[in-house]
Design a protein around this motif. Structure first.
Motif, PDB file in Angstrom:
ATOM      1  N   ARG A 175      -9.038   1.959 -11.567  1.00 14.83           N
ATOM      2  CA  ARG A 175      -9.663   1.268 -12.794  1.00 14.83           C
ATOM      3  C   ARG A 175      -9.550   2.041 -13.706  1.00 14.83           C
ATOM      4  O   ARG A 175      -9.443   1.467 -14.944  1.00 14.83           O
ATOM      5  CB  ARG A 175     -10.772   0.801 -12.260  1.00 14.83           C
ATOM      6  CG  ARG A 175     -11.509  -0.360 -12.917  1.00 14.83           C
ATOM      7  CD  ARG A 175     -12.832  -0.862 -12.557  1.00 14.83           C
ATOM      8  NE  ARG A 175     -13.537  -0.073 -12.522  1.00 14.83           N
ATOM      9  CZ  ARG A 175     -14.989  -0.480 -11.815  1.00 14.83           C
ATOM     10  NH1 ARG A 175     -15.228  -1.699 -11.586  1.00 14.83           N
ATOM     11  NH2 ARG A 175     -15.991   0.231 -11.777  1.00 14.83           N
ATOM     12  N   ILE A 233      -5.139  -5.149  -7.759  1.00 15.26           N
ATOM     13  CA  ILE A 233      -6.003  -4.787  -6.571  1.00 15.26           C
ATOM     14  C   ILE A 233      -6.971  -5.775  -6.528  1.00 15.26           C
ATOM     15  O   ILE A 233      -7.373  -6.269  -5.543  1.00 15.26           O
ATOM     16  CB  ILE A 233      -6.609  -3.111  -7.174  1.00 15.26           C
ATOM     17  CG1 ILE A 233      -5.723  -2.227  -7.130  1.00 15.26           C
ATOM     18  CG2 ILE A 233      -7.947  -3.141  -6.249  1.00 15.26           C
ATOM     19  CD1 ILE A 233      -5.819  -1.006  -7.421  1.00 15.26           C
ATOM     20  N   LYS A 234      -7.725  -6.143  -7.776  1.00 16.27           N
ATOM     21  CA  LYS A 234      -8.376  -7.159  -7.446  1.00 16.27           C
ATOM     22  C   LYS A 234      -8.276  -8.732  -7.011  1.00 16.27           C
ATOM     23  O   LYS A 234      -8.810  -9.615  -6.366  1.00 16.27           O
ATOM     24  CB  LYS A 234      -9.338  -7.683  -9.063  1.00 16.27           C
ATOM     25  CG  LYS A 234     -10.025  -6.442  -9.412  1.00 16.27           C
ATOM     26  CD  LYS A 234     -10.944  -6.876 -10.759  1.00 16.27           C
ATOM     27  CE  LYS A 234     -11.980  -8.029 -10.546  1.00 16.27           C
ATOM     28  NZ  LYS A 234     -12.718  -8.174 -11.645  1.00 16.27           N
ATOM     29  N   SER A 276     -10.006   3.219  -5.506  1.00 15.62           N
ATOM     30  CA  SER A 276     -10.176   1.688  -6.425  1.00 15.62           C
ATOM     31  C   SER A 276     -10.753   1.980  -8.022  1.00 15.62           C
ATOM     32  O   SER A 276     -10.362   1.613  -8.816  1.00 15.62           O
ATOM     33  CB  SER A 276     -10.815   0.718  -5.764  1.00 15.62           C
ATOM     34  OG  SER A 276     -10.363   0.616  -4.493  1.00 15.62           O
ATOM     35  N   PHE A 283      -5.154  -2.529 -12.031  1.00 19.76           N
ATOM     36  CA  PHE A 283      -6.340  -2.630 -11.257  1.00 19.76           C
ATOM     37  C   PHE A 283      -6.801  -4.135 -11.278  1.00 19.76           C
ATOM     38  O   PHE A 283      -6.845  -4.817 -10.244  1.00 19.76           O
ATOM     39  CB  PHE A 283      -7.628  -1.881 -11.943  1.00 19.76           C
ATOM     40  CG  PHE A 283      -8.638  -2.348 -10.934  1.00 19.76           C
ATOM     41  CD1 PHE A 283      -9.018  -1.732  -9.832  1.00 19.76           C
ATOM     42  CD2 PHE A 283      -9.722  -3.255 -11.588  1.00 19.76           C
ATOM     43  CE1 PHE A 283     -10.255  -1.956  -9.025  1.00 19.76           C
ATOM     44  CE2 PHE A 283     -11.044  -3.648 -11.040  1.00 19.76           C
ATOM     45  CZ  PHE A 283     -11.080  -2.968  -9.453  1.00 19.76           C
ATOM     46  N   CYS A 307     -14.372  -2.874  -3.925  1.00 22.01           N
ATOM     47  CA  CYS A 307     -13.389  -1.882  -3.792  1.00 22.01           C
ATOM     48  C   CYS A 307     -12.297  -2.309  -2.948  1.00 22.01           C
ATOM     49  O   CYS A 307     -12.525  -3.222  -2.375  1.00 22.01           O
ATOM     50  CB  CYS A 307     -13.636  -0.309  -3.560  1.00 22.01           C
ATOM     51  SG  CYS A 307     -14.415  -0.051  -2.086  1.00 22.01           S
ATOM     52  N   ILE A 308     -11.281  -1.691  -2.826  1.00 24.24           N
ATOM     53  CA  ILE A 308     -10.100  -1.726  -1.736  1.00 24.24           C
ATOM     54  C   ILE A 308     -10.716  -1.380  -0.268  1.00 24.24           C
ATOM     55  O   ILE A 308     -11.312  -0.233  -0.052  1.00 24.24           O
ATOM     56  CB  ILE A 308      -8.817  -0.817  -1.920  1.00 24.24           C
ATOM     57  CG1 ILE A 308      -8.082  -1.621  -3.110  1.00 24.24           C
ATOM     58  CG2 ILE A 308      -7.857  -0.894  -0.460  1.00 24.24           C
ATOM     59  CD1 ILE A 308      -6.886  -0.605  -3.271  1.00 24.24           C
ATOM     60  N   HIS A 316     -11.777   4.426  -0.456  1.00 25.32           N
ATOM     61  CA  HIS A 316     -12.585   3.451  -1.359  1.00 25.32           C
ATOM     62  C   HIS A 316     -12.768   3.935  -2.602  1.00 25.32           C
ATOM     63  O   HIS A 316     -12.697   3.232  -3.671  1.00 25.32           O
ATOM     64  CB  HIS A 316     -13.966   3.228  -0.788  1.00 25.32           C
ATOM     65  CG  HIS A 316     -14.166   2.760   0.708  1.00 25.32           C
ATOM     66  ND1 HIS A 316     -15.085   2.810   1.521  1.00 25.32           N
ATOM     67  CD2 HIS A 316     -13.019   1.806   1.306  1.00 25.32           C
ATOM     68  CE1 HIS A 316     -14.963   2.017   2.611  1.00 25.32           C
ATOM     69  NE2 HIS A 316     -13.796   1.396   2.270  1.00 25.32           N
ATOM     70  N   TYR A 341      -9.645  -6.611  -0.867  1.00 23.30           N
ATOM     71  CA  TYR A 341     -10.646  -6.141  -2.133  1.00 23.30           C
ATOM     72  C   TYR A 341     -12.004  -6.810  -1.637  1.00 23.30           C
ATOM     73  O   TYR A 341     -12.114  -7.962  -1.537  1.00 23.30           O
ATOM     74  CB  TYR A 341      -9.992  -6.699  -3.389  1.00 23.30           C
ATOM     75  CG  TYR A 341     -10.872  -6.270  -4.417  1.00 23.30           C
ATOM     76  CD1 TYR A 341     -10.996  -4.629  -4.928  1.00 23.30           C
ATOM     77  CD2 TYR A 341     -11.674  -7.064  -5.255  1.00 23.30           C
ATOM     78  CE1 TYR A 341     -11.959  -4.361  -5.873  1.00 23.30           C
ATOM     79  CE2 TYR A 341     -12.516  -6.682  -6.459  1.00 23.30           C
ATOM     80  CZ  TYR A 341     -12.617  -5.376  -6.573  1.00 23.30           C
ATOM     81  OH  TYR A 341     -13.368  -4.941  -7.785  1.00 23.30           O
ATOM     82  N   LEU A 362       1.076   1.242  -4.197  1.00 20.90           N
ATOM     83  CA  LEU A 362      -0.531   1.759  -4.274  1.00 20.90           C
ATOM     84  C   LEU A 362      -0.719   3.149  -4.316  1.00 20.90           C
ATOM     85  O   LEU A 362      -1.053   3.989  -5.143  1.00 20.90           O
ATOM     86  CB  LEU A 362      -1.537   1.064  -3.507  1.00 20.90           C
ATOM     87  CG  LEU A 362      -2.919   1.225  -3.802  1.00 20.90           C
ATOM     88  CD1 LEU A 362      -3.308   0.546  -5.294  1.00 20.90           C
ATOM     89  CD2 LEU A 362      -3.767   0.265  -2.664  1.00 20.90           C
ATOM     90  N   CYS A 405       0.858  -1.096  -0.147  1.00 18.91           N
ATOM     91  CA  CYS A 405       0.090   0.056   0.070  1.00 18.91           C
ATOM     92  C   CYS A 405       0.694   1.315   0.024  1.00 18.91           C
ATOM     93  O   CYS A 405       0.739   2.178  -0.691  1.00 18.91           O
ATOM     94  CB  CYS A 405      -0.859   0.109   1.095  1.00 18.91           C
ATOM     95  SG  CYS A 405      -2.340  -1.251   1.145  1.00 18.91           S
TER      96      CYS A 405
END
Length: 403
Positions: free
Chosen positions: A180, A191-192, A176, A187, A251-252, A173, A284, A105, A101
């Protein structure tokens, strides 16, 4: 007095108050920051029950660079290696998750905020990290030096603090959906794939049974009977709310969004800024799990009666507004109707979170639980304040028809 070591850069490794691998990390940071000679001051930090997955230290580096005198303030979270991989949470994986993160991220997201020229005061508020963080240590700026402080875990939060926190959560939130749009492949790949780090194993079940039994010792009559009847559903429901299929996720999610994991800044005696920390359980999932975790671990019955609906509106309004700054319609990615439906469907997650975490949230400061032997072996010695909060939570869910 905390230990202080005067040394050349090559001697940083001799600072024995730091773990060996951390000494090397700090040495690299000091070198990168251009110090020639310096004084290293290491101080252990106690949180009185606000952190269980690591030991905390601050490191102050004062010295000379080619450009003159300089001071650097670092905050270290060192892993507790005794918590094993078969526990409810793989702690090494949690440190790597938080490192992802901070190192990756948030930097990607900051670049997107730069692209859209988002003013600093409207951005997601995060702590600066150092690239040397790894599965052993998280190294951050010590933001206590700019007047951020931790929040008292026993306190019922004020409405203002809740508003500031949920504004930041809405941005987390929303991030994300923004990533995307800007980086669809990233993403999909990065992330997913952030599955929950919880292991819903025998230790988790035993812990939930112990905390539920402790709660029932405090309750009487109808409330006690209703919680006893609800218990058999708890493990499956809890895991279903967290361990959901990727196509059902939104979302995250932070995963541990509570007052313990907020840093608060005040101006003229009033809360003015909040910073979310501790991203070790980020995954996620569904955003309402964060809201429910936050509300039920940080408020009492009166607060929820007076403010819960207003806070739901504020959260979604902040989510909607932040997305619009990036040209995204909230209704197209996560509509208010879906948010409201999810909140209602998953509301009892708040009850389960309170039952599960009350031994940590309300642990007496003179008898803090040890995590080395796992959750199932925690001593349940809690401050008396947990009783009123428990009764209020259970009463709410009886009134709302979930118990």
């Amino acid at each position: 007095m905390p230990p202080t070591v005067q040394c050349d850069i090559d001697d940083i490794i001799l600072v024995k108050e730091l773990k060996p691998v951390v000494r090397q990390n700090i040495k690299q940071i000091i070198s990168n920051e251009g110090f020639i000679t310096c004084t290293v001051n290491v101080k252990d930090v106690t949180t009185n029950g606000a952190n269980y997955l690591g030991t905390l230290q601050t490191v102050t580096v004062s010295g000379k660079t080619k450009d003159g005198d300089k001071e650097l303030h670092l905050f270290l979270k060192n892993i507790i290696n005794e918590i094993g991989r078969n526990s409810v949470v793989d702690v090494s994986a949690a440190y790597l998750r938080e490192g992802f993160c901070y190192k990756e991220l948030f930097k990607i997201f900051e670049a997107i905020e730069d692209k859209y020229k988002i003013p600093q005061e409207k951005r997601l508020n995060t702590v600066k990290c150092y690239s040397e963080i790894n599965s052993e240590v998280i190294i951050l700026d010590d933001v206590s030096k700019i007047d951020y402080k931790t929040y008292d875990r026993f306190s019922v939060m004020t409405k203002k603090i809740a508003e500031l926190a949920l504004e930041q959560l809405a941005k987390l939130h929303a991030m994300s959906f923004i990533i995307r749009k800007e980086h669809p492949k990233y993403f999909e790949n990065k992330i997913k794939s952030l599955h929950t780090l919880y292991n819903f194993n025998c230790e988790f079940e035993n812990h939930l049974r112990n905390t539920c039994n402790k709660a029932m010792e405090t309750l009487e009559g109808d409330a006690k009977a209703k919680l006893r009847d609800f218990y058999p559903k708890m493990v499956e429901k809890y895991s279903n709310y967290i361990k959901i299929a990727p196509e059902e996720a939104v979302c995250i999610a932070h995963g541990d969004f509570q007052a313990n994991n907020l840093l608060l800044k005040e101006s003229n005696g009033e809360p003015s800024s909040v910073m979310i920390i501790d991203y070790q359980l980020t995954y996620y999932g569904n955003p309402v799990t964060d809201l429910l975790f936050f509300i039920f671990l940080g408020t009492d019955q009166k607060f929820r009666k007076d403010h819960m609906e207003d806070l739901k509106e504020l959260y979604y309004g902040s989510f909607e507004s932040f997305l619009s700054d990036f040209g995204i319609s909230a209704s197209a990615v996560y509509s208010k109707r879906q948010f409201q439906d999810d909140f209602k469907e998953k509301l009892d997650f708040g009850l389960m979170c309170f039952i599960q975490f009350m031994p940590l949230l309300f642990a007496r400061t003179d008898e803090l639980p040890e995590m080395q032997n796992g959750l199932a072996s925690l001593t349940l010695k809690m401050d008396e304040r947990y009783k009123d909060r428990l009764h209020g939570v259970v009463d709410d869910f009886i009134q709302w028809g979930y118990l």
